[in-house]
Design an enzyme around this catalytic site. Sequence first.
Site, PDB file in Angstrom:
ATOM      1  N   LYS A  53       0.846  -1.207   0.000  1.00  0.00           N
ATOM      2  CA  LYS A  53       0.000   0.000   0.000  1.00  0.00           C
ATOM      3  C   LYS A  53       0.882   1.257   0.000  1.00  0.00           C
ATOM      4  O   LYS A  53       0.615   2.215  -0.728  1.00  0.00           O
ATOM      5  CB  LYS A  53      -0.945  -0.023   1.214  1.00  0.00           C
ATOM      6  CG  LYS A  53      -2.057  -1.060   1.066  1.00  0.00           C
ATOM      7  CD  LYS A  53      -2.803  -1.347   2.375  1.00  0.00           C
ATOM      8  CE  LYS A  53      -3.835  -2.458   2.162  1.00  0.00           C
ATOM      9  NZ  LYS A  53      -4.511  -2.878   3.398  1.00  0.00           N
ATOM     10  N   GLN A  97      -4.446  -1.376   9.637  1.00  0.00           N
ATOM     11  CA  GLN A  97      -4.505  -2.723   9.069  1.00  0.00           C
ATOM     12  C   GLN A  97      -5.166  -3.691  10.060  1.00  0.00           C
ATOM     13  O   GLN A  97      -4.821  -3.727  11.245  1.00  0.00           O
ATOM     14  CB  GLN A  97      -3.074  -3.185   8.719  1.00  0.00           C
ATOM     15  CG  GLN A  97      -2.998  -4.522   8.013  1.00  0.00           C
ATOM     16  CD  GLN A  97      -3.589  -4.523   6.604  1.00  0.00           C
ATOM     17  OE1 GLN A  97      -3.669  -3.486   5.946  1.00  0.00           O
ATOM     18  NE2 GLN A  97      -4.021  -5.672   6.142  1.00  0.00           N
ATOM     19  N   ASP A 120     -10.748   3.296   4.247  1.00  0.00           N
ATOM     20  CA  ASP A 120     -11.157   1.890   4.219  1.00  0.00           C
ATOM     21  C   ASP A 120     -12.678   1.756   4.141  1.00  0.00           C
ATOM     22  O   ASP A 120     -13.193   0.677   3.845  1.00  0.00           O
ATOM     23  CB  ASP A 120     -10.710   1.199   5.522  1.00  0.00           C
ATOM     24  CG  ASP A 120      -9.535   0.265   5.328  1.00  0.00           C
ATOM     25  OD1 ASP A 120      -9.384  -0.275   4.228  1.00  0.00           O
ATOM     26  OD2 ASP A 120      -8.781   0.091   6.304  1.00  0.00           O
TER      27      ASP A 120
HETATM   28  N1  GUN Z   1      -7.160  -6.629   6.309  1.00  0.00           N
HETATM   29  C1  GUN Z   1      -7.572  -7.358   5.234  1.00  0.00           C
HETATM   30  N2  GUN Z   1      -8.148  -6.572   4.318  1.00  0.00           N
HETATM   31  C2  GUN Z   1      -8.100  -5.314   4.793  1.00  0.00           C
HETATM   32  C3  GUN Z   1      -8.522  -4.054   4.288  1.00  0.00           C
HETATM   33  O1  GUN Z   1      -9.090  -3.929   3.205  1.00  0.00           O
HETATM   34  N3  GUN Z   1      -8.270  -2.980   5.088  1.00  0.00           N
HETATM   35  C4  GUN Z   1      -7.671  -3.102   6.290  1.00  0.00           C
HETATM   36  N4  GUN Z   1      -7.484  -1.995   7.005  1.00  0.00           N
HETATM   37  N5  GUN Z   1      -7.276  -4.250   6.796  1.00  0.00           N
HETATM   38  C5  GUN Z   1      -7.474  -5.348   6.048  1.00  0.00           C
END
Ligand code: GUN
Length: 305
Positions: A53, A97, A120
């Site tokens: 990311k 995350q 998100d």
């Molecule tokens: N863990 C797995 N997928 C995601 C996501 O799309 N966003 C976040 N913040 N954590 C994740």
Amino acid sequence: MADIIDGRALAAEIRGEIREEAERFHEETGVRPGLATVLVGADPASDQYVRMKGKAADAASFHSRQITLPGDTPHEQLLGVVQGLNADPEIHGILVQLPLPEQIDEDAILEAVSPAKDVDGFHPVNVGRLAIGDDEVLAPCTPAGIVEMLVRSGHDPKGKHVVVVGRSNIVGKPLALLLLRKGRGGDATVTVAHSRTADLAAMTRDADIVVAAVGRPNTITREMVKEGVVVIDVGSNRIDDPSDERGYRWVGDVDYDGVSRVAAAITPVPGGVGPMTITMLLRNTLEAARRQVAGAGLAEGVVAS
Ligand code: GUN
């Protein structure tokens, strides 16, 4: 054989568009869209996602900041980090995350992120806006990526029966809400199936589009789909494979070899949904930055007048 929906190629095309828009935005406002990622602990998969990311944000000429905290970080400390990012004018998007370690109240952390910076789309306010059909909401990235993929590959879900297998807050539920919205990428008829669904195969056989998001290999097999179906595989499962030099490989939730013989189109794993998810994170961050800068301008205007 099915057409392969190439998530890497689609993602590269959209990221090129986003980069151009980010550069124009910077020329016009002097601001670079800013993305902060927060990782608690050292889970290797999460660490890799967060790294990807950050790299994608840099490549799109965003400002990016990666915050890594030890696995035993207390809840209050993480809350303080989130509050600091909420108040930071260089940061327009915040991603914490998931999953978080057990001493942390995950719901409380997601609620602490400012809804304006919630790239998100997990804050209850944004989930609620999505549920009432708001088409300007920051939508969760994996579902938004799936919808974009369907539309751009010529498989518009409008009027189609989409069976979503999986009911998570990250994928299944928000995807169903996106597909139900009116307008671009929506207007589908949606069924959400899950681990307690009595006859999953009966559901999936009726689907024009199947989305598999359960986290278990071979959940969708050739016998479970009709000829000409479009299949989106969200799964990312690491399985042992002595024939691979790493000793493992990644597979999705779909029996790719079997299903691709009858499907019209299918996404591969890796190289399908994954790159699209990160692309939607960039899109949300750019959009959040635009709104925050416009909002600040408005506030100054009000003060000046
Ligand atoms: N863990 C797995 N997928 C995601 C996501 O799309 N966003 C976040 N913040 N954590 C994740």
